[in-house]
Design a protein around this motif. Structure first.
Motif, PDB file in Angstrom:
ATOM      1  N   GLN A   1    -100.038 -53.618  67.597  1.00 43.96           N
ATOM      2  CA  GLN A   1    -100.129 -54.635  66.570  1.00 43.96           C
ATOM      3  C   GLN A   1    -100.655 -55.897  67.219  1.00 43.96           C
ATOM      4  O   GLN A   1     -99.988 -56.501  68.058  1.00 43.96           O
TER       5      GLN A   1
ATOM      6  N   LEU B   1     -96.011 -50.428  70.161  1.00 45.09           N
ATOM      7  CA  LEU B   1     -94.916 -49.656  69.594  1.00 45.09           C
ATOM      8  C   LEU B   1     -95.097 -48.182  69.894  1.00 45.09           C
ATOM      9  O   LEU B   1     -96.182 -47.629  69.743  1.00 45.09           O
TER      10      LEU B   1
ATOM     11  N   PHE C   1     -98.458 -56.346  70.486  1.00 44.67           N
ATOM     12  CA  PHE C   1     -97.139 -55.738  70.424  1.00 44.67           C
ATOM     13  C   PHE C   1     -97.344 -54.231  70.384  1.00 44.67           C
ATOM     14  O   PHE C   1     -98.000 -53.710  69.488  1.00 44.67           O
TER      15      PHE C   1
ATOM     16  N   ARG D   1     -93.772 -56.518  73.964  1.00 41.82           N
ATOM     17  CA  ARG D   1     -94.695 -57.639  73.741  1.00 41.82           C
ATOM     18  C   ARG D   1     -95.487 -57.862  75.012  1.00 41.82           C
ATOM     19  O   ARG D   1     -94.927 -58.227  76.048  1.00 41.82           O
TER      20      ARG D   1
ATOM     21  N   TYR E   1     -98.825 -47.180  69.207  1.00 46.91           N
ATOM     22  CA  TYR E   1     -99.503 -48.076  68.284  1.00 46.91           C
ATOM     23  C   TYR E   1     -99.616 -49.461  68.934  1.00 46.91           C
ATOM     24  O   TYR E   1     -98.832 -49.826  69.804  1.00 46.91           O
TER      25      TYR E   1
END
Lengths: 111, 115
Positions: free
Chosen positions: A38, A90, A88, A107, A36
């Motif tokens: 973000q 994940l 970010f 990050r 994922y």
């Protein structure tokens, strides 16, 4: 118990450079694996998921790619980073479609 | 269209006060339902989940959620918040036959806890 690792924790890369983020899971076999992203102030965007070695599904067209060379290893790559790749990242795993468990994240800042 | 909605982008609550976060979904059948919490710079942690059975679900950190089929809702509650509950909270749905193995996340609710 199961654990999920991601590295590196932080990364600063120039535009046009390559990328490799790694995710490994311990304590389970044949998990579903997910990447994922973000972006700042945004929700989660599913990038890739995998139900087995060498089986990758891409959710969003982009300059990123994913690979699963081993059962519990999931790698996110890019040949040439763009500024818009900052965010970010994940990794998550699940047992066949139920709840997902997330790693600590990476990050990425593209400069 | 299938969707997960968290109507509140941002909530401010006093320490010791109660907290309720809303989540609504739009799917043909009852999906599996989840709440996750994310502290700044961290991954997501599963708070609780609902698959079937008792519609009031207890989770970790003193949180509970109630599934209401008639309202297509799965609201998260905590009777008394602590400063450490300041975080972003995500509702998610899964177990959908046309996207098995994937979760659909809401946009998240940022919770700020004041002294």
């Amino acid at each position: 118990s199961q654990t999920i690792h991601q590295w590196p924790a932080t990364l600063v890369q120039p535009v046009g450079s390559p990328l490799s983020l790694e995710c490994t899971v311990e304590g389970t076999s044949n998990p579903n694996l997910y990447w994922y992203r973000q972006a700042a102030g945004r929700g989660l965007q599913l990038l890739f998921y995998s139900v087995g070695i060498g089986q990758i599904s891409s959710e969003v067209p982009q300059n990123l790619s994913a690979s699963r060379p081993q059962d519990r290893q999931f790698i996110l790559s890019s040949k040439k980073l763009l500024l818009s790749d900052s965010g970010f990242y994940l990794c998550a795993w699940s047992n066949r479609g139920y709840e997902q468990y997330f790693g600590p994240g990476t990050r990425l800042t593209v400069t | 269209a299938q969707s997960v909605t968290q109507p509140d982008i941002h909530i401010t609550v006093s320490e010791g006060a109660s907290l309720e976060l809303r989540c609504n979904y739009s799917y043909g059948a009852t999906p599996y339902l989840f709440w996750y919490v994310q502290s700044p710079g961290q991954g997501l942690q599963l708070l609780l989940k609902y698959f079937s059975g008792d519609t009031l679900v207890q989770g970790i950190k003193g949180f509970e959620a109630e599934f209401k089929r008639s309202q297509s809702s799965f609201n998260l509650r905590k009777p008394s918040v602590h400063w450490s509950d300041a975080a972003e909270y995500f509702c998610a749905v899964g177990g959908l036959t046309d996207s098995w193995g994937k979760l659909q996340f809401g946009a998240g609710t940022q919770v700020v806890v004041t002294p």
